[in-house]
Scaffold this active site. Structure first.
Site: not given
Ligand code: SIN
Length: 486
Positions: A157, A256, A290, A464
């Protein structure tokens, strides 16, 4: 036919130890999801190819980890400049393989570049410490050392930004990396390698292996004894498997994972702003992030007005091939993703949902889906519980703050949450009470290289971005120095 200003950016082999390798598992077809056409075939890496990449990364670590932060920073700055100079070509490659509109793809390239720049700067400011001693003949200090080779698995993505969000801090810290991009979007990863090569980043520091057999390559990246840290962006289900695989060698991990973002609109909110941001966060990347809005909660007294305005805004979205000027929403990544939307809608229809817009496949092609707006949502519908990852907006109503916070938190996920209110006390209360790693009030936009991005509960481990995003690439070593005469 993909037209680039610099055709040599279209690489089709794996990048191992600074050279381009044919895959020993054959080739992978890379398709354009907007029209189903084959863009090209790329090398398919086997587990053995991946081991070769790990050995190359381990050999390069011996020298790269000993360079100065300034040296690494200078090379990364070259890489950053080259990524920006080639942003249009990189964007075009991304639109072709991933489907997102060209302007959005170029935006992602700039976002990707920002992680390279940020960590090129940040690594020069990572410090150890001196600790007040506990004995007159001893001194206590800590210093930071790179953790080793890093195994990375990145998703389709964000084919560029998730690579730089991991490899940027890793390289800056003195680590070397082996990256497995998703098999659907390897071309962006290879193009980034080509630019890293041109920037002077030495052989073996970055390695990329595209593979159709994710399991075989995943096993190497999670279990190889020469890998010190493993990092993954993708679904919670796969993240759990990879986490278990990392246990045998006790790797440091950061994950993640999936989200189930609530978007809450209180009755004192600026409704037009809330609508604009709701559309932006729901339909970004065709709903495939997400952190996309997943559950929309609107306070009862404004539900009618909000929903009507949302309907107008969604109707205005231009669905098109990502290369078409003005395209706002492109295709989903593949036909499986379209089937998933079909299943959500069928389930919701069987439970009494009201379809205000869309709710079906789009005539533009087999990966396109209509921007969809639903009301009459009940808790037993799958789309009220699961991560939708597509262009379906589902509006629910609520009565009180306590009720909506409890409903928003009633999920195993905890990545991003959004809410709109103009009451400053509520801004603070709700932001503290939402069990999410990222909370965004009165805006749907937050992604930036300078702040931490990470999940709570089953949405992940670690962060991150920001100064937090480099910390995990170091081991903090405690040095206890004895034998000092006072
Ligand atoms: C993601 O969905 O994993 C990344 C989204 C972002 O960085 O904004």
């Amino acid at each position: 036919m993909l037209k680039l200003k610099d055709a040599s950016l279209l690489k089709t082999n794996n990048y191992i130890n600074g050279t381009w390798h044919a895959g020993s598992a054959g080739t992978i077809d890379v398709f354009n999801p907007a029209n189903g056409e084959l863009i090209t075939k790329v090398a398919d890496a086997s587990a053995e190819d991946t081991e070769l990449a790990v050995e190359a990364a381990a050999a390069a670590f011996a020298t790269w980890s000993k360079t100065t932060a300034k040296h690494r920073s200078d090379l990364m700055r070259n890489w950053f400049n080259l990524v920006l100079e080639n942003a249009e070509d990189l964007g075009a490659i991304m639109t072709a393989e991933q489907g997102k509109p060209l302007a959005e793809a170029i935006g992602e390239i700039k976002y990707a570049a920002s992680f390279i720049e940020y960590y090129a700067e940040e690594c020069k400011r990572v410090m150890g410490s001196t600790i007040p001693t506990i004995a007159v003949n001893r001194r206590l200090q800590t210093y930071k050392q790179p953790v080793g080779v890093v195994g990375c698995i990145t998703p389709w993505n964000f084919p560029a930004a998730m690579i730089t969000r991991k490899s940027g801090p890793a390289l800056a810290a003195g680590c070397t990396v082996v990256i497995k991009p998703d098999a659907a979007t390897p071309l962006s990863a290879f193009a980034l390698c080509e630019l890293a090569h041109r920037a002077g980043i030495p052989p073996g520091v970055i390695n990329v292996v595209a593979a159709s057999d994710s399991q075989a390559v995943g096993l190497v990246l999670t279990q190889h004894p020469k890998i010190g840290k493993f990092t993954f962006t993708g679904s919670t289900a796969i993240g759990k498997l990879l986490m278990a695989q990392c246990a045998s060698t006790v790797k440091k991990i950061s994950l993640e994972l999936g989200g189930n973002a609530p978007f809450i609109v209180f009755d004192d909110a600026h409704i037009d702003d809330a609508v604009t941001h709701c559309v932006a966060t729901k339909f970004r990347n065709c709903g495939q992030t997400c952190v996309c809005t997943n559950r929309i909660f609107v306070q009862e007294s404004i539900a009618e007005e909000f929903t009507a305005k949302l309907q107008t805004a969604i109707s205005a979205l231009k669905v098109a091939d990502g290369f078409e000027p003005g395209a706002i929403m492109g295709p989903l990544i593949n036909t499986r993703a379209v089937e998933k939307m079909d299943n959500f809608i069928a389930d919701a229809k069987s439970k009494g949902v009201k379809v205000l817009l869309g709710g079906d496949r789009h005539e533009l092609g087999q990966c396109f889906y209509q921007p969809t707006l639903l009301t009459n949502i009940s808790d037993d519908m799958r789309l009220a519980k699961e991560e939708i990852f597509g262009p379906i907006a589902a509006v629910q109503t609520f009565k009180t703050e306590d009720e909506v916070v409890a409903r928003a938190n009633d999920t195993n996920y905890g990545l991003a949450a959004y809410f709109f209110t103009r009451d400053i006390g509520r801004v603070m209360r709700v932001s503290e009470n939402l069990q999410y790693g990222i909370v965004c009030s009165n805006s749907g936009v937050f992604s930036t290289e300078v702040a931490p991005f990470g999940g709570w509960k089953q949405s992940g481990i670690g962060s991150e971005g920001g100064k937090e995003g480099i910390a995990d690439f170091y081991v903090t070593k405690f040095h206890s120095i004895g034998g000092i005469d006072s």
